[in-house]
Design a protein around this motif. Structure first.
Motif, short mmCIF file in Angstrom:
data_model
loop_
_atom_site.label_atom_id
_atom_site.label_comp_id
_atom_site.label_asym_id
_atom_site.label_seq_id
_atom_site.Cartn_x
_atom_site.Cartn_y
_atom_site.Cartn_z
N TYR A 159 26.93 24.27 -15.44
CA TYR A 159 28.23 24.39 -14.80
C TYR A 159 28.14 24.29 -13.27
O TYR A 159 28.88 23.54 -12.64
CB TYR A 159 28.91 25.71 -15.19
N SER A 203 37.18 31.18 -12.19
CA SER A 203 38.39 30.73 -12.87
C SER A 203 38.16 29.40 -13.58
O SER A 203 38.54 29.21 -14.75
CB SER A 203 39.53 30.60 -11.85
N ARG A 204 37.50 28.48 -12.90
CA ARG A 204 37.19 27.18 -13.49
C ARG A 204 36.11 27.28 -14.57
O ARG A 204 36.12 26.50 -15.53
CB ARG A 204 36.79 26.18 -12.42
N VAL A 229 35.72 29.64 -16.80
CA VAL A 229 36.36 30.02 -18.07
C VAL A 229 37.00 28.80 -18.72
O VAL A 229 36.84 28.57 -19.93
CB VAL A 229 37.41 31.13 -17.86
N GLN A 230 37.69 28.00 -17.94
CA GLN A 230 38.30 26.78 -18.47
C GLN A 230 37.22 25.83 -18.97
O GLN A 230 37.36 25.20 -20.02
CB GLN A 230 39.15 26.10 -17.39
N TRP A 231 36.13 25.70 -18.25
CA TRP A 231 35.01 24.83 -18.63
C TRP A 231 34.40 25.29 -19.95
O TRP A 231 34.10 24.48 -20.82
CB TRP A 231 33.99 24.85 -17.49
N CYS A 247 35.87 26.93 -22.34
CA CYS A 247 36.83 26.64 -23.41
C CYS A 247 36.89 25.14 -23.71
O CYS A 247 36.90 24.74 -24.88
CB CYS A 247 38.22 27.15 -23.05
N SER A 248 36.91 24.32 -22.69
CA SER A 248 37.04 22.87 -22.89
C SER A 248 35.81 22.27 -23.58
O SER A 248 35.90 21.26 -24.25
CB SER A 248 37.31 22.15 -21.57
N SER A 271 39.09 29.66 -27.21
CA SER A 271 40.13 30.31 -26.41
C SER A 271 41.14 31.06 -27.28
O SER A 271 41.78 31.99 -26.80
CB SER A 271 40.84 29.30 -25.52
N ARG A 307 40.98 34.97 -26.70
CA ARG A 307 42.14 34.86 -25.82
C ARG A 307 42.23 36.02 -24.83
O ARG A 307 42.52 35.82 -23.64
CB ARG A 307 43.42 34.78 -26.65
N VAL A 334 39.69 35.61 -22.00
CA VAL A 334 40.07 34.48 -21.17
C VAL A 334 41.25 34.88 -20.27
O VAL A 334 41.24 34.64 -19.06
CB VAL A 334 40.41 33.24 -22.03
N ARG A 381 41.47 35.22 -16.12
CA ARG A 381 42.49 34.54 -15.32
C ARG A 381 43.31 35.53 -14.50
O ARG A 381 43.61 35.29 -13.32
CB ARG A 381 43.38 33.70 -16.22
#
Length: 142
Positions: A13, A105-106, A108-110, A112-113, A119, A123, A126, A130
């Protein structure tokens, strides 16, 4: 989901995040990463499930250095991240602090993606991350 160690996740990451960035930004990201690793080893176990905490405690008896990052995976990481954004763990330098908030913040999105964290199943963790990022961001700029 595949269990990939936290150290591998963070290496990938932060490498992707730093790619093509100005050297000063890369150094800032390195400071955030070092601080995150310190946090995980000192307090990361306070947010994980009891089974993972027991396993981590056993591992630390034999190989204490970087045990969290070496042994645990994305799910344990995502539960620890909100606490990393608490006032006690925010970096003192303003720009480092903003990078810390943004990178987490990014992250967590990374996670999940890339389906390292579901997610829907995680949830709450996550959303907590956020919310912690938003709260930290508001504190940082006031």
């Amino acid at each position: 989901m595949t269990q990939i160690p936290v150290e591998t996740i963070l290496t990938r990451y932060f490498s992707v995040s730093a790619s093509g960035k100005h050297p000063a930004t890369v150094q800032r990201y390195e400071r955030v990463l070092a601080h995150l690793k310190l946090f995980l080893e000192e307090e990361g176990d306070s947010s994980i499930n009891p089974e993972s905490a027991t396993l981590l405690a056993l591992e630390r008896q034999f190989q204490p250095d970087d045990a969290f990052a070496r042994l645990l995976g994305a799910e344990d990481l995502v539960f620890a991240l909100p606490r990393f954004l608490s006032s006690a763990w925010l970096l003192s330098d303003f720009h480092d602090r903003l990078a810390q908030i943004s990178l987490v913040s990014r992250l967590v999105q990374w996670l999940c993606s890339r389906e390292l964290v579901d997610s829907r199943w995680h949830r709450h963790a996550v959303m907590q991350t956020r919310a912690a990022a938003e709260k930290a961001r508001r504190r940082a700029v006031t």
